[in-house]
Design a protein around this motif. Sequence first.
Motif, PDB file in Angstrom:
ATOM      1  N   THR A   1       0.820  -1.214   0.000  1.00 29.57           N
ATOM      2  CA  THR A   1       0.000   0.000   0.000  1.00 29.57           C
ATOM      3  C   THR A   1       0.852   1.262   0.000  1.00 29.57           C
ATOM      4  O   THR A   1       0.511   2.246  -0.644  1.00 29.57           O
ATOM      5  N   TYR A   2       1.994   1.228   0.722  1.00 27.71           N
ATOM      6  CA  TYR A   2       2.764   2.473   0.808  1.00 27.71           C
ATOM      7  C   TYR A   2       3.294   2.917  -0.546  1.00 27.71           C
ATOM      8  O   TYR A   2       3.579   4.100  -0.742  1.00 27.71           O
TER       9      TYR A   2
ATOM     10  N   ASP B   1       1.452   2.683  -3.411  1.00 28.41           N
ATOM     11  CA  ASP B   1       0.322   3.427  -3.970  1.00 28.41           C
ATOM     12  C   ASP B   1       0.169   4.778  -3.284  1.00 28.41           C
ATOM     13  O   ASP B   1      -0.114   5.782  -3.922  1.00 28.41           O
ATOM     14  N   VAL B   2       0.341   4.748  -1.963  1.00 29.83           N
ATOM     15  CA  VAL B   2       0.165   5.985  -1.212  1.00 29.83           C
ATOM     16  C   VAL B   2       1.226   7.002  -1.629  1.00 29.83           C
ATOM     17  O   VAL B   2       0.925   8.181  -1.826  1.00 29.83           O
TER      18      VAL B   2
ATOM     19  N   ARG C   1       2.562   7.234  -4.462  1.00 28.46           N
ATOM     20  CA  ARG C   1       2.110   7.739  -5.760  1.00 28.46           C
ATOM     21  C   ARG C   1       1.010   8.781  -5.572  1.00 28.46           C
ATOM     22  O   ARG C   1       1.003   9.812  -6.240  1.00 28.46           O
ATOM     23  N   ALA C   2       0.108   8.486  -4.638  1.00 24.62           N
ATOM     24  CA  ALA C   2      -0.987   9.425  -4.367  1.00 24.62           C
ATOM     25  C   ALA C   2      -0.479  10.725  -3.767  1.00 24.62           C
ATOM     26  O   ALA C   2      -1.196  11.709  -3.706  1.00 24.62           O
ATOM     27  N   ARG C   3       0.765  10.723  -3.303  1.00 29.80           N
ATOM     28  CA  ARG C   3       1.331  11.954  -2.751  1.00 29.80           C
ATOM     29  C   ARG C   3       2.259  12.608  -3.766  1.00 29.80           C
ATOM     30  O   ARG C   3       3.056  13.478  -3.436  1.00 29.80           O
ATOM     31  N   GLY C   4       2.210  12.135  -4.994  1.00 32.31           N
ATOM     32  CA  GLY C   4       2.929  12.813  -6.063  1.00 32.31           C
ATOM     33  C   GLY C   4       4.373  12.379  -6.250  1.00 32.31           C
ATOM     34  O   GLY C   4       5.152  13.098  -6.850  1.00 32.31           O
ATOM     35  N   ALA C   5       4.741  11.187  -5.747  1.00 30.16           N
ATOM     36  CA  ALA C   5       6.107  10.720  -5.962  1.00 30.16           C
ATOM     37  C   ALA C   5       6.232  10.124  -7.375  1.00 30.16           C
ATOM     38  O   ALA C   5       5.332   9.449  -7.851  1.00 30.16           O
ATOM     39  N   SER C   6       7.350  10.395  -8.034  1.00 34.34           N
ATOM     40  CA  SER C   6       7.567   9.850  -9.370  1.00 34.34           C
ATOM     41  C   SER C   6       7.964   8.379  -9.259  1.00 34.34           C
ATOM     42  O   SER C   6       8.332   7.905  -8.196  1.00 34.34           O
TER      43      SER C   6
ATOM     44  N   ARG D   1      11.443   7.899  -7.955  1.00 37.99           N
ATOM     45  CA  ARG D   1      11.510   8.156  -6.528  1.00 37.99           C
ATOM     46  C   ARG D   1      10.948   6.983  -5.738  1.00 37.99           C
ATOM     47  O   ARG D   1      11.499   6.572  -4.717  1.00 37.99           O
TER      48      ARG D   1
ATOM     49  N   ARG E   1      13.359   5.163  -3.282  1.00 39.26           N
ATOM     50  CA  ARG E   1      13.105   5.507  -1.892  1.00 39.26           C
ATOM     51  C   ARG E   1      12.233   4.511  -1.150  1.00 39.26           C
ATOM     52  O   ARG E   1      12.235   4.472   0.069  1.00 39.26           O
ATOM     53  N   HIS E   2      11.420   3.762  -1.868  1.00 43.79           N
ATOM     54  CA  HIS E   2      10.509   2.853  -1.172  1.00 43.79           C
ATOM     55  C   HIS E   2      10.765   1.392  -1.516  1.00 43.79           C
ATOM     56  O   HIS E   2      10.941   0.564  -0.639  1.00 43.79           O
TER      57      HIS E   2
ATOM     58  N   PRO F   1      14.786   0.030  -0.708  1.00 42.96           N
ATOM     59  CA  PRO F   1      15.124  -0.261   0.689  1.00 42.96           C
ATOM     60  C   PRO F   1      14.327  -1.420   1.265  1.00 42.96           C
ATOM     61  O   PRO F   1      14.826  -2.159   2.119  1.00 42.96           O
ATOM     62  N   ASN F   2      13.091  -1.598   0.791  1.00 42.33           N
ATOM     63  CA  ASN F   2      12.267  -2.670   1.330  1.00 42.33           C
ATOM     64  C   ASN F   2      12.587  -4.019   0.713  1.00 42.33           C
ATOM     65  O   ASN F   2      12.106  -5.044   1.191  1.00 42.33           O
TER      66      ASN F   2
END
Lengths: 290, 318
Positions: free
Chosen positions: A178-179, A181-182, A184-189, A192, A196-197, A200-201
Amino acid sequence: MVTTLVTPSRARTIVRLLRVTDKRFLIGSAIVLVMAIASFVIPAISPYGPNEIIPQDALSGPTFQHLLGSDDLGRDVLVRVMAGSRISLGVAIGSGFIAVLLGVPLGLIAGFSSGVVDNLIMRPLDVLMAFPAILLAVVIVAFAGTGTTVLIIAIGVVYTPVIARVMRATTMASRTQTYVDVARARGASTLRILVRHVLPNSIGPVVVQASLLMGFAILLEAAFSFIGLGVRPPNPSLGSMLASERDFLAEAPWVVIAPGVAVMVLVLGFNFIGDGLRDALDPLGRARTR
Amino acid sequence: MTPLLEIRSLSVDYGYGAVIRDLSITVSAGEIVGLVGESGCGKTTLGWSVLGLLPRSARVDGSILFDGTELIGLQARKRRKLLGVRLSLIPQAAMASLDPMFTVGHQIREIILTHQRGGRAGADARTVGRLREVGVAAPEARLRAFPHELSGGTRQRVATAAAMILNPSMLIADEPTSSLDVTIQAQVLGVLRSVILEHGTAVMFITHDLGVVAQISDRIAVMYAGEIVEEASAQELFEDPKHPYTKKLLAAHPGFSNKGQRLATIPGSVPDPAQRPGGCSFEPRCPVAIPLCQEDRPPWVAVESDRHVRCVHCAPNH
């Protein structure tokens, strides 16, 4: 809540990496660290050079002058083993680095994009993987010539598909979180989100795989030097020492035992690190079989 | 008042029938619109189509105007400038919505620095302010906490703070309190309401919980099978539901009119998008269905100036 059961243990992979208290991880790290330090310190403080020939000491057993004895040309075995270990470590770390450097971006892009891009990246890697590691490395060495640098690159390339596959699998798991999608919903390219997500995961299992591969790289380097495709004599390498001294096994076993034990210890060290990391990062705390 | 968000005849199809069918709704600036419906009626799909998060395989028709900008088919670059800044999301599961690898402070700072220039210290100060506003205790210390170290309520507050950090003019709140237990739910809802009112944020509040929409919404739209079947002010809807589905839904809610009795149920379930009835979507489950319902899709009847129902029984010529 299902999410709280799964996520916290998976959670702080990086933090966990730094604080791993798994016994095998600590022992493995200690072995590799001690060998690394010794491989620099011992040749430096020893009165003998690794290629220095002292004919009157030829095939002397372990003495105070030569702690691990000397070989058929009177070269100090301890110094040569340590100098050889340094090359082995260099090959292990260098090829591991190359495999990660190539495999992680490939796996990340393949796992994140799926479909055509995934196939374009992974199918050639699958072909690469279909060949036995040693055969593939022989081909590369045959084209590029012998030498330590070539060997590092060859082993790194051979292990790239392994890293890429692990990276792809973990990426596919984390890109549906989910994070993502979230974000993306906050405008991350997309870039990014990847860096960034998703990265690392997903990197944890890759670290484990890479440390295990470094152990195999040491074996591979020894094998190559043994058949004369790696480090060329007279320069010391654990594999070439085993090869050139095996004729003296009966009269002077130390000249072969010492590099053999060194290979074993180094591989053991890297495998302990890998196994320890794997168990420490396992969300359920149980050992997985590979 | 010109609407901030105007969805006009939106249809979404994942390839097996319309999940959202010819749906129109508007949200004015500062207005809180509750979107209620059962699972599988297309609530989340609606929210995600506004944010442009639908999978590429989804076929989207119609128009979604946000403050004069058409969102359907908007360039990714332009959309990114909008998302998080003027249009944001409070996601469904707060735990899953926070990246487990990073601290709370890091994640919110990321949002700020994605869109605006500025230093880490300034971003952190803003984060602390916003966390305090949503009722997170000891916000300075929480900046260094990882998501799994927080309680469910705090996580949802953090997710709210993250959505609100850049003062968006509109929020899509997708079941923001559904994963919380009831006492925490009430607290978080209270905080959410006060923050929203203070900043004059327009909200599309998606939920299946009538109690929750009753507390927070100005206007309520009831969704069924990808359509809005009734739209009314919160008060009107609860006092005088018009659509048979709304009536049934209210009757099935514990605590409104039926203490001590067995809860009413609506027999059957939401139709599969692939096997949608030809006429009214609710006809197979409707207690007052007439033969006409099977034939034609009911008209969108304006009962009063700001009240609409999609039911033949409300049509003037019926």
